[in-house]
Design a protein around this motif. Structure first.
Motif, mmCIF file in Angstrom:
data_model
loop_
_atom_site.group_PDB
_atom_site.id
_atom_site.type_symbol
_atom_site.label_atom_id
_atom_site.label_comp_id
_atom_site.label_asym_id
_atom_site.label_seq_id
_atom_site.Cartn_x
_atom_site.Cartn_y
_atom_site.Cartn_z
ATOM 1 N N PRO A 380 37.276 32.356 41.540
ATOM 2 C CA PRO A 380 38.645 32.562 40.637
ATOM 3 C C PRO A 380 38.367 31.895 39.127
ATOM 4 O O PRO A 380 39.249 32.083 38.707
ATOM 5 C CB PRO A 380 39.397 32.002 41.563
ATOM 6 C CG PRO A 380 38.980 32.144 43.068
ATOM 7 C CD PRO A 380 37.442 32.092 42.863
ATOM 8 N N PHE A 381 37.471 31.214 39.125
ATOM 9 C CA PHE A 381 37.175 30.398 37.859
ATOM 10 C C PHE A 381 36.462 31.359 36.860
ATOM 11 O O PHE A 381 36.629 31.338 35.492
ATOM 12 C CB PHE A 381 36.497 29.197 37.995
ATOM 13 C CG PHE A 381 37.200 28.249 38.966
ATOM 14 C CD1 PHE A 381 38.344 27.475 38.329
ATOM 15 C CD2 PHE A 381 36.706 27.785 40.063
ATOM 16 C CE1 PHE A 381 38.987 26.473 39.378
ATOM 17 C CE2 PHE A 381 37.231 26.848 40.953
ATOM 18 C CZ PHE A 381 38.344 26.219 40.368
ATOM 19 N N LEU A 382 35.931 32.659 37.381
ATOM 20 C CA LEU A 382 34.999 33.220 36.742
ATOM 21 C C LEU A 382 35.625 34.649 36.530
ATOM 22 O O LEU A 382 35.012 35.538 35.616
ATOM 23 C CB LEU A 382 33.575 33.301 37.212
ATOM 24 C CG LEU A 382 32.877 32.102 37.479
ATOM 25 C CD1 LEU A 382 31.566 32.186 38.049
ATOM 26 C CD2 LEU A 382 32.674 31.378 36.067
ATOM 27 N N LEU A 383 36.359 35.198 37.476
ATOM 28 C CA LEU A 383 36.946 36.566 37.462
ATOM 29 C C LEU A 383 38.466 36.510 37.699
ATOM 30 O O LEU A 383 39.244 35.363 38.079
ATOM 31 C CB LEU A 383 36.366 37.254 38.669
ATOM 32 C CG LEU A 383 34.791 37.131 38.769
ATOM 33 C CD1 LEU A 383 34.421 37.887 40.222
ATOM 34 C CD2 LEU A 383 34.158 38.169 37.897
ATOM 35 N N LYS A 384 38.949 37.451 37.175
ATOM 36 C CA LYS A 384 40.622 37.546 37.165
ATOM 37 C C LYS A 384 40.975 38.901 38.193
ATOM 38 O O LYS A 384 40.917 39.876 37.789
ATOM 39 C CB LYS A 384 41.198 37.695 35.878
ATOM 40 C CG LYS A 384 42.626 37.714 36.000
ATOM 41 C CD LYS A 384 43.282 37.641 34.642
ATOM 42 C CE LYS A 384 44.667 37.751 34.329
ATOM 43 N NZ LYS A 384 45.328 36.547 34.827
ATOM 44 N N PRO A 385 41.092 38.241 39.599
ATOM 45 C CA PRO A 385 41.608 37.047 40.157
ATOM 46 C C PRO A 385 40.385 36.563 40.916
ATOM 47 O O PRO A 385 40.674 35.271 41.330
ATOM 48 C CB PRO A 385 42.682 37.259 40.964
ATOM 49 C CG PRO A 385 42.569 38.563 41.448
ATOM 50 C CD PRO A 385 41.979 39.453 40.396
ATOM 51 N N GLY A 386 39.353 37.257 41.354
ATOM 52 C CA GLY A 386 38.215 36.632 42.111
ATOM 53 C C GLY A 386 38.141 37.435 43.445
ATOM 54 O O GLY A 386 38.640 38.396 43.302
ATOM 55 N N TYR A 387 37.351 36.890 44.116
ATOM 56 C CA TYR A 387 37.214 37.315 45.642
ATOM 57 C C TYR A 387 36.594 38.827 45.586
ATOM 58 O O TYR A 387 36.955 39.709 46.192
ATOM 59 C CB TYR A 387 38.487 37.403 46.455
ATOM 60 C CG TYR A 387 39.391 36.228 46.435
ATOM 61 C CD1 TYR A 387 38.996 34.947 46.879
ATOM 62 C CD2 TYR A 387 40.625 36.241 45.675
ATOM 63 C CE1 TYR A 387 39.681 34.047 46.752
ATOM 64 C CE2 TYR A 387 41.300 34.923 45.319
ATOM 65 C CZ TYR A 387 40.964 33.834 46.072
ATOM 66 O OH TYR A 387 41.705 32.706 46.030
ATOM 67 N N PRO A 388 35.355 39.011 45.027
ATOM 68 C CA PRO A 388 34.673 39.998 45.013
ATOM 69 C C PRO A 388 34.426 40.537 46.486
ATOM 70 O O PRO A 388 33.968 39.591 47.373
ATOM 71 C CB PRO A 388 33.207 39.782 44.619
ATOM 72 C CG PRO A 388 33.459 38.428 43.441
ATOM 73 C CD PRO A 388 34.522 37.530 44.410
ATOM 74 N N LEU A 389 34.614 41.764 46.770
ATOM 75 C CA LEU A 389 34.587 42.437 48.088
ATOM 76 C C LEU A 389 33.247 42.106 49.047
ATOM 77 O O LEU A 389 33.373 41.584 49.952
ATOM 78 C CB LEU A 389 34.904 43.741 48.181
ATOM 79 C CG LEU A 389 34.969 44.518 49.524
ATOM 80 C CD1 LEU A 389 35.833 44.052 50.328
ATOM 81 C CD2 LEU A 389 35.030 45.983 49.097
ATOM 82 N N VAL A 390 32.155 42.349 48.088
ATOM 83 C CA VAL A 390 30.843 41.972 49.117
ATOM 84 C C VAL A 390 30.945 40.680 49.598
ATOM 85 O O VAL A 390 30.410 40.424 50.785
ATOM 86 C CB VAL A 390 29.583 42.337 47.913
ATOM 87 C CG1 VAL A 390 28.390 41.876 48.834
ATOM 88 C CG2 VAL A 390 29.570 43.803 47.811
#
Length: 704
Positions: A380-390
């Motif tokens: 969540p600090f690097l993506l918006k909002p985070g939690y990539p599925l893989v």
């Protein structure tokens, strides 16, 4: 010293160090939000300054088009600003930074308290990580109503954090068996912002499904009274007969215009589950997979765990009901409540469970799960909002493995597996088809989305996330091979905690704080300079027409009325008051710019039409001739026009009252041929640097 021991009892020194670090982080977050706050308010508007000054000097704003700040009084907390100004002489400009500090601090305390109640067995570092992620990451920014979280500076001075913190404290109190305190806090949340208080009330009511007999006890009945009485009294204040408009907007008009202009009310029509599903919907489902996995692995499940499970289930049911209501539109009131925003609270409460589970992976899991857990933790600090599925699937892998090998195919593993497989099927189905994307502007053709690009973003994140996870794995593996295993476990926790703290600081700087960036800060500063000129050099009540595509701004520092902006004409000026007269006046003002908003409503495609409407309004404003400006000024009482230089298409011979590098203010009065605005455009082209570096221009200026 182990700052993150898995033991429920940690040393006092460790807790003090973590609390000191959290205090420092809160101070840094406050500074980041109040830095250049003046220019941020100048650009965004919709601020307490406008609210207070309109209350204090209504005659000076008699010509002002409503911007929505008039509804701030519906929040009990927002009444602090005019009270401080009238009773203590504290201006909103002085009070706002203090309020922002208070809101950040109270949210930090509420988040910390919630995490400690939900996961009392977890070490203090989990509460620390939970708090910084609530304050400075995209971990909870998955709301289907698209309210940003965490709030940026221009939202922090309002009521969102106060009502949010109070409802978290209310949940804490009810889980600790203190119903009267919980009811008082929930009432405070409700009178601060009723929709959020109501949604928290749904969560709290659902917790009684575990022990229904408690609801009949005297102290719980007393708690109900403590909540109901102030809530009803406040509703009477909000909906007092004297405050209702003489004529309300019709349902047909309200639904048509809100569909075109609201970011929050219609998730289905906005494409959050289809065209734009990758923005937050898949990430929310990936979050739910983590929540389901860790939620079904609590041993033993305490009474608090069961209550929270019931509360989360009720929130998800509310969210689904809200989505259905937004699509069916049975009632204007129900649509306005935005019940689908209940998933905001699911994210806040569920994050505590997920973080506790991820930290256990980092403490005791195999090396590969340590790396995967860190990737989920920092995403969540690097993506918006985070939690990539893989990564979520890898975390849930034990449940899938147990079902496919039939070694422990219990109900909890089948639930996780079924959810995971459905999520995978959904992503594959959408990425297997070429879906035309709405253009970002009317001048652009539809975009065909790139399946591989979307798969990469939604499923594995970005390269930096992979580099961090891979480096973490390599370092821990090297330490494990050449040192004692205990040392590698300690290093894993230290690196994970340090990575999150550092990335949170970077996130605070990078995300949304445009006022840190020279170009954006310069634009805002020039706009603020124009507002200050208006305040200091024009009489009170002077009416300005500004660029109508700039949000709600102009009034914050000018303390002068505005002819309005697209956002105000289209929605904000009347959507809560339901004043039909204001709505029709907004439509008339758009027609002054040769824009018929009803035509955009009839076209139906809300995302496309919103972009086209924005462009049409800007085109209409900047393509006006001097004769059209003077005619418009004559029958609307406009005294000045404010324009952004970069959008001006033709020279004007109206008198230049004020100018800087990015803005020019034209007096609504006859100029003379060969006037100064044409000269200033020519000088800008010859000298594109700061205005102060350009040669002086001889021009007539008018202060009044």
């Amino acid at each position: 010293m182990d700052l993150s021991s898995g033991s429920p009892v940690t040393t006092g020194a460790a807790s003090r160090i973590i609390m000191a670090a959290l205090g420092l982080f809160v101070v840094l977050t406050w500074w980041a939000n109040v830095h250049n706050l003046d220019i941020e308010f100048a650009w965004h508007g919709y601020t307490p300054q406008t609210y207070v000054h309109k209350l204090a000097e209504p005659e000076a704003f008699a010509k002002d088009f409503p911007s929505g700040v008039e509804e701030f009084g519906n929040s009990a907390f927002m009444r602090v600003y005019p009270l401080a100004y009238s009773a203590l002489g504290i201006s909103p400009e002085t009070l706002t930074p203090l309020i922002i500090g208070f809101e950040i601090a109270i949210m930090a305390l509420a988040a910390c308290a919630l995490c400690r109640v939900l996961r009392p067995e977890s070490p203090p570092i989990v509460a620390f990580l939970f708090t910084i992620m609530v304050l400075a990451s995209s971990a909870c920014d998955m709301g289907l109503a698209r309210y940003s979280w965490p709030m940026l500076a221009h939202g922090l001075c309002l009521y969102y954090y106060v009502t949010g913190a109070l409802r978290l404290f209310a949940i804490v109190m009810v889980l600790k068996g203190r119903p009267v305190a919980a009811a008082a806090l929930l009432a405070g949340s409700f009178v601060t912002y009723p929709p959020q208080g109501m949604i928290a009330g749904i969560f709290i009511l659902a917790t009684f499904a575990v022990t229904p007999r408690l609801a009949l006890k005297r102290r719980y009945i007393a708690g109900a009274v403590v909540f109901i009485v102030p809530a009803l009294l406040w509703l009477l204040v909000i909906f007092a007969p004297g405050g209702l408009p003489a004529e309300k907007v019709s349902d047909e008009t309200w639904f048509g215009l809100t569909r075109l202009g609201s970011y929050h009310l219609y998730p289905v029509e906005a494409g959050l589950f289809t065209t734009w599903y990758r923005q937050r919907f898949v990430q929310f489902l990936s979050f739910l997979l983590l929540l389901l996995y860790y939620g079904t692995r609590m041993k033993p499940r305490s009474e608090i765990d069961r209550k929270v499970s019931c509360g989360l289930a009720a929130l998800m049911a509310t969210c689904i009901a809200g989505v259905i209501i937004s699509a069916v539109k049975p009632s204007r009131t129900l649509v306005m409540l935005s019940l689908h925003r209940a998933n905001d609270l699911v994210c806040l409460v569920g994050l505590a469970w997920i973080l506790a589970g991820l930290w256990r992976e980092i403490e005791t899991g195999p090396l590969w799960r340590k790396a995967v857990a860190l990737a989920v933790l920092v995403s969540p600090f690097l993506l918006k909002p985070g939690y990539p599925l893989v990564f979520s699937l890898l975390i849930a892998a034990p449940a899938l493995y147990a079902c496919f090998t039939r070694k422990d195919a219990g109900a909890r593993n089948w639930a996780v597996t079924a959810f995971a497989m459905g999520l995978v099927a959904f992503v594959i189905a959408w990425n297997a088809s070429e879906i035309p994307m709405p253009p970002s502007s009317a001048a652009e053709p539809p975009i065909t989305f790139n399946a591989m690009r979307n798969l990469q973003t939604v499923c594995v994140g970005n390269r930096l996330l992979l580099v961090i996870a891979g480096s973490y794995f390599a370092v821990i593996l090297a330490v494990w091979m050449f040192c004692r295993k205990r040392l590698s476990a300690q290093l894993a926790k230290v690196l994970a905690g340090a990575a999150c703290a550092c990335l949170a600081l970077v996130w605070t700087y990078e995300n949304g704080f445009d006022r840190f960036k020279p170009d954006a800060a310069g634009l805002r500063r020039d706009y603020m300079e124009a507002q200050l000129w208006a305040r200091d050099n024009t009489p009170k009540g002077t009416l300005f027409m500004t660029d109508p595509t700039i949000g709600y701004s102009w009034r914050a520092w000018s303390q002068r009325p505005s002819f309005g902006t697209l956002r105000e004409w289209q929605l904000a000026g009347w959507v809560y008051s339901l004043d039909a007269k204001t709505c029709e006046e907004g439509k008339r003002r758009m027609q002054e710019l040769s824009v018929d908003i009803d035509e955009f409503v009839r076209n139906g495609d809300t995302t496309n039409e919103s972009a086209k409407l924005y462009n049409a309004i800007r085109e209409g404003y900047y393509s006006m001739t001097d004769a059209q400006r003077l005619e418009m000024a004559g029958h609307n009482g406009i005294d000045y026009f404010v324009l952004r230089r970069e959008h001006v298409k033709t020279p004007s011979y109206l008198r230049v009252a004020f100018e800087n590098k990015r803005f020019v203010v034209l007096k609504a009065a006859e100029g003379r041929p060969g006037g100064t605005f044409k000269q200033s455009l020519d000088v800008d082209r010859a000298c594109p640097r700061q205005a102060s570096a350009c040669p002086p221009m001889a021009r007539p200026t008018e202060a009044h």
